[in-house]
Design an enzyme around this catalytic site. Structure first.
Site, PDB file in Angstrom:
ATOM      1  N   GLU A 765     -16.031 -58.538   8.969  1.00 17.51           N
ATOM      2  CA  GLU A 765     -15.983 -57.496   8.435  1.00 17.51           C
ATOM      3  C   GLU A 765     -17.688 -56.692   8.423  1.00 17.51           C
ATOM      4  O   GLU A 765     -18.505 -57.341   7.965  1.00 17.51           O
ATOM      5  CB  GLU A 765     -15.808 -56.877   6.589  1.00 17.51           C
ATOM      6  CG  GLU A 765     -14.973 -56.032   5.569  1.00 17.51           C
ATOM      7  CD  GLU A 765     -15.699 -54.759   5.493  1.00 17.51           C
ATOM      8  OE1 GLU A 765     -16.288 -54.707   6.389  1.00 17.51           O
ATOM      9  OE2 GLU A 765     -16.421 -54.958   4.522  1.00 17.51           O
ATOM     10  N   CYS A 799     -19.681 -50.438   2.877  1.00 11.84           N
ATOM     11  CA  CYS A 799     -19.054 -50.102   3.998  1.00 11.84           C
ATOM     12  C   CYS A 799     -18.005 -48.548   3.725  1.00 11.84           C
ATOM     13  O   CYS A 799     -18.160 -48.213   4.716  1.00 11.84           O
ATOM     14  CB  CYS A 799     -19.024 -51.564   4.068  1.00 11.84           C
ATOM     15  SG  CYS A 799     -18.094 -52.532   3.902  1.00 11.84           S
TER      16      CYS A 799
END
Ligand SMILES: Cc1cc2nc3c(=O)[nH]c(=O)nc-3n(C[C@H](O)[C@H](O)[C@H](O)COP(=O)(O)OP(=O)(O)OC[C@H]3O[C@@H](n4cnc5c(N)ncnc54)[C@H](O)[C@@H]3O)c2cc1C
Length: 1012
Positions: A765, A799
């Site tokens: 990720e 993020c």
């Protein structure tokens, strides 16, 4: 007289749960005198000519159809909510058709005909609808400002009805907006007394049993007077509120104006009461407070206020209402998994109302000079009113000891009946512009069309008097939604013997509006210490850990899956037990603010509970089909040694999620935490290790490897014994891991490929460049706050954070829509408080370290050099000291090719961009290689639908913030350069840590098989 002629800028304690009222207890309040008074009120009201006006309201096509068709009502009221933002007939028409074309909506003939005529009748349709909505608004809202409402107030006064003026407002998002509200209130309080001074005397309206009462009465909402009105920080909120309220109350005292504090959402209740009491103790003004009977804490709240008034010898009024936010409170409590603060059944609210009346009447002084509470009834329910009048009589209190209050535009026939009966009645009169008025209008429309509404039953359905006046009673309501949440939502499997045997449900965040919660949290975080952990493990030590983990793998692979699951459940219990202290560690180690730290630990607990439940069925053989003579089965096996490389921005949640996913699926694990946050990771490791020990897990299943990423981390991912790598972090490290873990090509020389025993699985990720689109019909009250939180929460170091805001404005880059958004967004950002994250009122803490600070600053400089327009870079407070702070920074006029529109910054810097149309906004949003989160604020259903189809991101959020995904509810993860692998906290996540196996057995023996 100004009366705000300047053009407006266009705009705790845990709820003390009293025992559920039983039908018997409620029926005990049955009293023949209540029925008698109620009948008189009802008969007089039904006979009054103003009843015709009320009936006309219900017979207007919009209201009539709303009550016939619940589907139409929902869509129509949503349209009404968006209406003031629509600029022309074209927009009105397209939005209306959009709403009315939703599935399950039938359309009333008057509008159906116009819609059928299509584009030809656009203007006509827009006109019909606009005039209906404006007509409704003018029924409930008395004028666009106080001056325009004045003639109406005078007429009311002439009819024997007093008033309380309320200023409608948009949500207060900034200090500038709070200052503007203060100015309006001051203007009102300063000028209204002169305007009404010449009106004829009305002794009934201007005296009660204790003496004179002010002619001018103003209602205020505390949330409009501070952008920092946040119950998480009672003292800070009160300080900021007092700054603006004190001058208002002092002016009110000097001008002889009564000021009532309205009661808003439950989260503000304790704060409002506390503020009210402090104001009353400090300033001698004529004071009133609204209190709500739909709260389960209603009776306790009433006693608290009465005891205080007596103790302080302070005379105040209480306006007792049932409460205007019932749906909101019910929905919010369910979403947060909190016990619902409001009663579940209408009769309980009514019964609580009558019990609160008793408490207040007992506190009513009989002679002037003493402290206590004078009661005002804010109700249109003849039963509730009659109960209070009967209570008054039974105590020998005169009628003028009580005041009735009703809303402008509602129950006019009851108001006149009350006048005829010699009661003092006051109308609550909202004034304001259309945009801010819409929230109020929608609340009134909901109230008037609700099947629970007494008014509707009394004057539209013409229900029988005995029924309308009966003592409140009814069946026990259904269980609190929070109690039945796990079964209602079924977010996971519920394997027997795993945890509490129920499906997973998200851990509830702390409710920081409760003072006990605040105090316990503050004490725990102040005591917390961060373990000192050296990031000193060498590649050789890491290789040793991998070897041990590899040796331990077969035993852990074959361990009972339920026992593996119970390790996670035990760990969840320990995390829960140490919850606030662990938040303290994160606040001190990573600079998280209170809510961010609390959310982090909740997510960690959620991963444990969710993966425990999801893992067990994976290891049970599933039969495929029912073929006789053939047994086809499928199941999963663990992969081997897993390396977890976790980031510092969710130092517990992500580390815990990746580690527990690997463990529960039977892999042995090496945890390499981020160098910035090894302390909290060490605590997690110890908790998991203790849970492993408690089930007799084999030795060496779990290893902790705090170490530098460039050396030891890099060696770990290259170790050939490693089978799985789960990584969350930057794109560059992610790509390096993917590259390092791919097998060598047999065609590029060497024989390495032939010595391989497996191929590594990488779950990666990597990041985002997330955009939120602000459409022309967006609700800016909500959008500004949500985008501000998404961009600057935890200093933008997520993020999922918003780093691009794309505002649709057909009029161009400096058009009114983008200018208005920017103005409110910049001002709202300015009101954030930067400082020490240990303090509850801090919104923005330091960034993670000096290196991050330098990198973010370099992007800021780059943006300036590329001619992006710096709209705001907040100054740092002196208290910031030497820590690595970067203030929230906003750039506008950012083009898609600018660096800050393309590269991930990972800090509190946001780029505001312009799009001419919604299509163009989607195109800009999709232009990033990152595909993680995205958001849209729009009230146009077809645009929301289009976004679902075309806004290509892993997690799309509509009309809400874009961070804070919840396990099991919003599985999280992206694609493109945002990563590979399926979503954390989702159904498929665990599949990445296992390999599928299948078998097919021929069960046919000499022509027979077991199942035939
Ligand atoms: C002068 C005045 C000032 C006001 N100021 C405020 C204020 O400061 N803050 C505020 O919140 N409201 C305020 N209100 C709004 C008020 O809360 C509603 O108008 C009032 O609740 C309607 O109650 P009723 O007795 O007139 O009608 P009723 O029809 O008897 O009661 C309706 C009320 O019952 C409650 N209810 C509905 N369904 C359920 C259910 N399923 N379970 C439990 N309870 C249910 C809700 O509170 C709903 O509003 C004010 C009203 C007036 C008249």
């Amino acid at each position: 007289m100004p009366l705000f002629p300047r053009k407006s800028s266009r705009k705790p304690e845990p709820p003390v749960v009293i025992p559920a009222l039983s039908p018997q207890a409620a029926a005990g309040s049955g009293n023949p005198r209540i029925i008698e008074v109620g009948k008189e009120l009802l008969e007089r009201a039904r006979g009054h000519k103003t009843g015709l006006l009320s009936a006309k309201f219900y017979s207007d096509w919009l209201m009539e159809w709303s009550m016939k068709d619940p589907g139409f009502k929902v869509q129509m009221f949503r349209f009404v909510d968006a209406f003031p933002m629509l600029k022309d007939g074209e927009q009105i028409y397209t939005h209306l058709t959009d709403y009315l074309n939703q599935p399950g909506v039938s359309v009333p003939p008057v509008i159906g005909t116009a819609l059928k005529a299509g584009a030809l009748a656009k203007g006509m349709t827009a006109k019909i609808v606009s005039s209906q909505i404006e007509g409704m608004a003018s029924k409930f809202i008395a004028g666009h400002d106080a001056a325009s409402a004045l003639p109406g107030l005078k007429d009311l006064w002439g009819d024997g009805i007093a008033f309380s003026v309320d200023l409608l407002g948009e949500a207060c998002l900034s200090d500038a907006e709070a200052d503007e509200y203060q100015r309006k209130y001051l203007d009102l309080i300063t000028n209204l007394p002169e305007q009404v001074a010449a009106w004829k005397g009305q002794p009934r309206l201007e005296t009660d049993h204790l003496g004179a009462i002010p002619r001018v009465n103003v209602s205020i909402k505390i949330s409009s007077l501070s952008a920092r009105c946040d119950p998480i920080d009672t003292e800070g909120s009160i300080r900021d509120l007092m700054r603006r309220i004190e001058p208002i109350l002092e002016t009110a005292r000097d001008k002889g104006v009564f000021v009532n504090f309205d009661m808003e959402q439950f989260a503000f209740k304790d704060l409002t009461i506390e503020l009210f009491q402090r104001c009353c103790e400090k300033i001698k003004f004529d004071a009133g407070l609204a209190m709500q009977a739909y709260l389960k804490s209603g009776v306790e709240d009433a006693k608290r206020v009465c005891d205080w008034a007596r103790a302080k010898n302070r005379l105040v009024s209480v306006r007792l209402v049932k409460g205007a936010y019932w749906d909101y409170e019910t929905i919010k409590a369910e979403m947060n998994g909190w016990p619902c603060p409001v009663w579940g059944a209408k009769w309980q609210t009514d019964a609580c109302y009558e019990r609160m009346v008793e408490v207040f009447l007992d506190a009513c002084p009989r002679t002037a000079g003493g402290g206590g509470v004078k009661l005002a009834l804010g109700s249109h329910n003849a039963r509730s009113i009659a109960a209070a009048i009967a209570g008054l009589e039974s105590r020998g209190l005169p009628r003028n000891a009580l005041e009735l209050q009703m809303l402008h535009g509602m129950a006019d026939q009851l108001k006149h009946a009350a006048v005829e009966m010699g009661l003092r009645i006051r109308e609550y009169v909202p004034v304001g512009e259309m945009i801010p008025g819409m929230a109020y209008l929608v609340r009134r429309l909901l109230e008037n069309t609700s099947n629970e509404s007494w008014l509707k039953a009394g004057f539209l359905d013409n229900a029988d008097a005995d029924k309308l006046l009966a003592a409140p009673s009814g069946p026990s309501p259904k269980a609190d939604l929070a109690e039945v949440g796990p079964e209602r939502h079924k977010l996971s499997h519920a394997p027997e013997g795993v945890g509490n045997g129920r499906p997973f449900f998200t851990e509830a965040y702390r409710d920081f509006s409760r003072s006990q919660v605040q105090e316990a949290f503050a004490a725990a975080i102040n005591k917390a210490t961060v373990p000192k952990i050296a990031n000193d493990r060498t590649p050789a030590q890491a290789a040793e850990m991998v070897a041990k983990a590899d040796a331990a793998f077969p035993a852990w692979r074959d361990f009972d899956p339920r026992q593996r699951a119970s390790v996670l459940v035990k760990a969840a219990a320990t995390l829960r037990a140490q919850r606030d202290a662990l938040s303290g560690v994160m606040i001190k180690e990573s600079g998280k603010t209170w809510r961010e730290a609390d959310a982090d630990i909740c997510e960690a607990i959620d991963f444990c509970e969710y993966y425990a439940r999801q893992a067990v069925p994976m290891f049970e053989r599933q039969r495929l089909g029912r073929f006789i003579g053939e047994l086809d089965e499928q199941w999963y096996q663990p992969r081997g040694v897993a390396v977890i490389i976790s980031p510092w921005n969710f130092p517990l949640a992500i580390c815990c999620g990746m580690t527990t996913a690997a463990l529960v699926t039977g892999n042995t694990v090496i945890v390499k935490p981020a160098e910035q946050t090894p302390g909290i990771a060490r605590i997690m490791f110890d908790i998991l290790q203790e849970a492993l020990n408690s089930v007799g897990a084999p030795k060496d299943v779990l290893h902790f490897c705090p170490a530098p990423g460039e050396t030891t981390g890099a060696a770990l991912v290259r170790d050939p014994k490693v089978a799985v790598i789960a990584f969350t972090g930057s794109r560059d490290v992610g790509l390096d891991i993917l590259h390092a873990s791919s097998p060598p090509s047999p065609f590029s020389g060497g024989s390495a490929a032939s010595s391989l025993s497996h191929i590594k699985k990488v779950i990666c990720e990597m990041g985002g460049k997330n955009a939120v689109i602000i459409d022309t019909s967006a609700d800016l009250d909500e959008a500004v706050l949500a985008v501000r939180h998404s961009a600057f929460g935890f200093q933008g170091q997520k993020c999922s954070a918003c780093s691009r805001i794309i505002v649709v404005d057909p009029a161009g880059e400096d058009g009114p829509a983008i200018t208005n958004f920017l103005r409110r967004f910049v001002e709202a950002t300015r009101s954030l408080s930067i400082g020490d994250p240990l303090l509850p009122g801090t919104d923005v803490g330091p960034v993670i370290d000096e290196e991050a600070k330098a990198k973010i600053n370099s992007y800021i400089e780059k943006a300036k050099s590329e001619d992006c327009k710096l709209e705001l870079q907040m100054p740092l407070p002196a208290s910031a000291g030497s820590r690595a702070f970067i203030p929230p920074t906003v750039f506008s006029h950012v083009k898609p090719n600018h660096t800050i529109a393309r590269e991930e910054i990972f800090g509190p810097v946001v780029a505001v961009m312009h799009a001419k149309s919604f299509d163009e906004a989607l195109k800009i949003a999709n232009s990033s290689a990152y595909k993680l989160t995205g958001g849209v604020y729009s009230r146009k259903p077809s645009n929301l639908e289009q976004a679902k189809r075309e806004f290509r991101v892993g997690n799309l959020y509509l009309n809400r913030g874009i961070t804070g995904a919840l396990v099991g509810r919003q599985p999280f993860g992206g694609f493109g350069m945002s990563g590979v692998g399926s979503k954390a906290g989702g159904m498929d996540y665990l599949l990445q840590f296992v390999e599928p196996r299948a078998s097919a057995e021929n069960t046919l023996r000499r022509g027979f098989a077991p199942e035939l």
